[in-house]
Motif scaffolding. Structure first.
Motif, PDB file in Angstrom:
ATOM      1  N   TRP A   8       0.821  -1.219   0.000  1.00  4.37           N
ATOM      2  CA  TRP A   8       0.000   0.000   0.000  1.00  4.37           C
ATOM      3  C   TRP A   8       0.852   1.265   0.000  1.00  4.37           C
ATOM      4  N   THR A   9       2.062   1.188   0.544  1.00 10.44           N
ATOM      5  CA  THR A   9       2.919   2.380   0.574  1.00 10.44           C
ATOM      6  C   THR A   9       3.319   2.819  -0.832  1.00 10.44           C
ATOM      7  N   ARG A  10       3.198   1.907  -1.804  1.00  9.43           N
ATOM      8  CA  ARG A  10       3.490   2.235  -3.205  1.00  9.43           C
ATOM      9  C   ARG A  10       2.207   2.399  -4.016  1.00  9.43           C
ATOM     10  N   GLY A  11       1.068   2.444  -3.336  1.00 12.56           N
ATOM     11  CA  GLY A  11      -0.202   2.602  -4.036  1.00 12.56           C
ATOM     12  C   GLY A  11      -0.665   1.338  -4.726  1.00 12.56           C
ATOM     13  N   VAL A  12      -0.284   0.188  -4.185  1.00 11.41           N
ATOM     14  CA  VAL A  12      -0.574  -1.093  -4.825  1.00 11.41           C
ATOM     15  C   VAL A  12      -1.307  -2.006  -3.843  1.00 11.41           C
ATOM     16  N   LEU A  13      -2.277  -2.746  -4.339  1.00 13.32           N
ATOM     17  CA  LEU A  13      -2.892  -3.843  -3.589  1.00 13.32           C
ATOM     18  C   LEU A  13      -2.307  -5.141  -4.138  1.00 13.32           C
ATOM     19  N   TYR A  14      -1.517  -5.807  -3.324  1.00 17.06           N
ATOM     20  CA  TYR A  14      -0.824  -7.023  -3.751  1.00 17.06           C
ATOM     21  C   TYR A  14      -1.558  -8.239  -3.210  1.00 17.06           C
ATOM     22  N   ALA A  15      -1.885  -9.163  -4.095  1.00 17.88           N
ATOM     23  CA  ALA A  15      -2.591 -10.384  -3.700  1.00 17.88           C
ATOM     24  C   ALA A  15      -1.782 -11.596  -4.119  1.00 17.88           C
ATOM     25  N   ASP A  16      -1.555 -12.493  -3.187  1.00 12.01           N
ATOM     26  CA  ASP A  16      -0.837 -13.726  -3.460  1.00 12.01           C
ATOM     27  C   ASP A  16      -1.735 -14.884  -3.042  1.00 12.01           C
TER      28      ASP A  16
END
Length: 343
Positions: free
Chosen positions: A268-276
């Motif tokens: 989130w600090t890079r403006g991304v929602l990461y899903a694994d």
């Protein structure tokens, strides 16, 4: 004390000068803060006088105030003469009922105001806050930087003994700076949370409050540089020192065993929602934190799995991608009510 305030003497004149129309979301937020303050149970004559002056200063202020009053009366969101100390004594179930009512309150006002639906109402009076979907970086007086995630709120208190940031809601990323007072007078940099005290030791770290701080929800801490000293709530000694590359969860039962920092927790600090391999229900819940309104995931598809990195600046596009990669369809009733259902 009844929180109603007499209309300013020149209200009629102001209203004539400025015809009714769309209101600035910032003015609406300010009216909401006044409403919360005057119904806090702690407002005095000075607060009521200051509110009257604010209303009198601009016709838009008065329009926003009247709208907030009408909606609170219609939905019972902020009952007259009932302050938060009284509500707090009524128990968790009643507080949740009040927050559900506040969600209806938010749904009845313009889009800009909906950006505050995730914010616990106690956090509206915080020193710094962000709306739903907003991320903002603060430069503190000592040179430290604090990045606020969506729907987050903090209080900032610097004095001669300590540099303190209190997390009231949401999540923050902190990059500490050396105390400008010098090494001989260096003040500790502390983040206070619902579950304890985090003392930075030359550090980059993130802190996320799960649920509401007043209900003492879990707190997630992840360190990427330096270390963080963790002292649990009501403890007299530090529970552990969390080194770089480690994260933990603080709860009523104490601190969970540290584990490696996950990519997902920092994205989130890079403006991304990461899903694994994330459950779709969890993905939708996380995406909803960055989008005004409601994102509902049907139980029939909630167990589907999704992986990828998604830009949070365009949640419409993220939702549209779901239908191309999973057997689902996205049903949009309005911009603020979206359902993910079987395809």
């Amino acid at each position: 004390m009844n929180a109603s305030v007499r209309p300013p003497a020149n209200l009629a004149k102001l209203t004539k000068l400025t015809p009714p129309g769309p209101l600035d979301p910032a003015v609406l937020r300010e009216a909401a803060r006044w409403l919360v303050r005057l119904h806090s149970g702690e407002a005095g004559p000075g607060d009521h006088a200051a509110c009257a002056r604010w209303r009198e200063a601009d016709a838009a202020h008065e329009q926003a105030w009247q709208r907030a009053q009408r909606l609170s009366q219609k939905f019972g969101a902020v009952p007259p003469a009932v302050g938060m100390p009284v509500l707090a004594r009524q128990g968790r179930a009643n507080r949740r009922a009040v927050l559900r009512t506040l969600a209806l309150f938010a749904a009845a006002v313009p889009a800009g105001y909906l950006g505050w639906r995730h914010m616990p109402w106690q956090a509206w009076s915080s020193d710094e806050r962000t709306a739903t979907g907003e991320r903002r970086e603060l430069q503190l007086a000592d040179g430290s930087r604090v990045l606020l995630d969506t729907a987050s709120a903090v209080d900032i208190r610097f004095d001669e003994r300590q540099r303190t940031v209190r997390l009231r809601a949401g999540a923050i990323a902190v990059v500490t700076a050396p105390d400008p007072l010098g090494s001989s007078r260096a003040r500790p940099f502390v983040v206070e949370t619902a579950q304890g005290r985090l003392r930075a030791l030359g550090t980059r770290f993130t802190v996320r409050q799960e649920g509401e701080a007043q209900d003492r929800g879990a707190v997630r801490v992840a360190v990427t540089e330096g270390a963080v000293e963790v002292t649990l709530r009501n403890a007299t000694a530090p529970a552990l020192v969390l080194p770089a590359g480690q994260q933990t969860v603080l709860g009523d039962a104490g601190a969970a065993p540290p584990e490696p920092v996950s990519t997902q927790s920092q994205a989130w600090t890079r403006g991304v929602l990461y899903a694994d391999n994330m459950r779709l229900a969890d993905f939708c819940a996380e995406l909803a934190r960055y989008r005004p309104g409601i994102v509902h995931c049907a139980s029939e598809v909630g167990g589907l799995r999704i992986s990828g990195a998604f830009q949070l600046r365009d949640t419409d596009y993220v939702l549209s991608m779901l239908a191309t990669s999973l057997p689902v369809q996205v049903v949009t009733r309005t911009r603020y009510w979206v359902s993910v259902v079987p395809g």
